[in-house]
Design a protein around this motif. Sequence first.
Motif, PDB file in Angstrom:
ATOM      1  N   SER A  24       0.710  -1.155  -0.105  1.00 11.80           N
ATOM      2  CA  SER A  24      -0.037   0.084  -0.094  1.00 11.80           C
ATOM      3  C   SER A  24       0.881   1.310  -0.271  1.00 11.80           C
ATOM      4  O   SER A  24       0.125   2.511   0.331  1.00 11.80           O
ATOM      5  N   TYR A  25       1.982   1.237  -0.173  1.00 11.55           N
ATOM      6  CA  TYR A  25       3.239   2.345  -0.249  1.00 11.55           C
ATOM      7  C   TYR A  25       4.085   2.361  -1.274  1.00 11.55           C
ATOM      8  O   TYR A  25       4.856   1.180  -1.194  1.00 11.55           O
ATOM      9  N   VAL A  26       4.301   3.435  -1.867  1.00  5.21           N
ATOM     10  CA  VAL A  26       5.680   3.405  -3.058  1.00  5.21           C
ATOM     11  C   VAL A  26       6.204   4.899  -2.744  1.00  5.21           C
ATOM     12  O   VAL A  26       5.500   5.737  -2.784  1.00  5.21           O
ATOM     13  N   ALA A  27       7.452   4.796  -2.589  1.00  7.00           N
ATOM     14  CA  ALA A  27       8.118   6.051  -2.585  1.00  7.00           C
ATOM     15  C   ALA A  27       8.788   6.452  -3.800  1.00  7.00           C
ATOM     16  O   ALA A  27       8.932   5.485  -4.981  1.00  7.00           O
ATOM     17  N   PHE A  28       8.976   7.677  -4.166  1.00 12.69           N
ATOM     18  CA  PHE A  28       9.491   8.166  -5.504  1.00 12.69           C
ATOM     19  C   PHE A  28      10.834   8.714  -5.343  1.00 12.69           C
ATOM     20  O   PHE A  28      11.029   9.617  -4.214  1.00 12.69           O
ATOM     21  N   ALA A  29      11.696   8.752  -6.363  1.00  7.33           N
ATOM     22  CA  ALA A  29      12.758   9.753  -6.386  1.00  7.33           C
ATOM     23  C   ALA A  29      12.928  10.046  -8.019  1.00  7.33           C
ATOM     24  O   ALA A  29      12.331   9.763  -8.798  1.00  7.33           O
ATOM     25  N   GLY A  30      13.795  11.380  -7.958  1.00  8.04           N
ATOM     26  CA  GLY A  30      14.046  11.701  -9.320  1.00  8.04           C
ATOM     27  C   GLY A  30      13.094  12.843  -9.742  1.00  8.04           C
ATOM     28  O   GLY A  30      13.257  13.365 -10.993  1.00  8.04           O
ATOM     29  N   GLN A  33      -1.702   4.191  -0.977  1.00  4.93           N
ATOM     30  CA  GLN A  33      -2.864   3.634  -1.602  1.00  4.93           C
ATOM     31  C   GLN A  33      -4.066   3.880  -0.777  1.00  4.93           C
ATOM     32  O   GLN A  33      -4.154   3.937   0.680  1.00  4.93           O
ATOM     33  N   THR A  34      -4.959   4.384  -1.194  1.00  4.51           N
ATOM     34  CA  THR A  34      -6.297   4.589  -0.716  1.00  4.51           C
ATOM     35  C   THR A  34      -7.505   4.124  -1.463  1.00  4.51           C
ATOM     36  O   THR A  34      -7.335   4.157  -2.671  1.00  4.51           O
ATOM     37  N   ASP A  35      -8.755   3.685  -0.989  1.00  6.41           N
ATOM     38  CA  ASP A  35      -9.747   3.308  -1.401  1.00  6.41           C
ATOM     39  C   ASP A  35     -10.726   4.470  -1.574  1.00  6.41           C
ATOM     40  O   ASP A  35     -11.901   4.499  -2.360  1.00  6.41           O
ATOM     41  N   GLU A  36     -10.460   5.824  -0.937  1.00  4.01           N
ATOM     42  CA  GLU A  36     -11.474   6.785  -0.939  1.00  4.01           C
ATOM     43  C   GLU A  36     -11.048   7.795  -2.050  1.00  4.01           C
ATOM     44  O   GLU A  36     -10.327   7.468  -2.695  1.00  4.01           O
TER      45      GLU A  36
END
Length: 113
Positions: A37-43, A52-55
């Motif tokens: 339910s979570y992804v980090a980003f870089a760049g 992640q949310t269902d709302e």
Amino acid sequence: MKNNHINYIEFRAKDLLAIKAFYTKAFAWNFTDYGPSYVAFAGSGVEGGFEQTDEDVINGVLVVLYHEDLALAKENVIQASGTITQDIFSFPGGHRFHFLDPSGNELAVWSYQ
């Protein structure tokens, strides 16, 4: 890192696979998954992530400040008439709390401790 500086920006997303595909193709961002339910980003110029949310996503951005002393930062928020919406909790990488400013904007403060 410096106390009281914006350190991280967190977005909400309904579909993490679709959001990763979009930002990879459109802006060449890189991603690191932290569970389902979570992804980090870089760049992107600033570090951040997608939760992640269902709302329905209305205001999907959470600005995250850094402070080495969460208890002090929390007390400062309270003394400045902010409202704590989530007390200090742990997450992979540290601890944080969420608050509302007087206009109702939600932000967070995090620390390694």
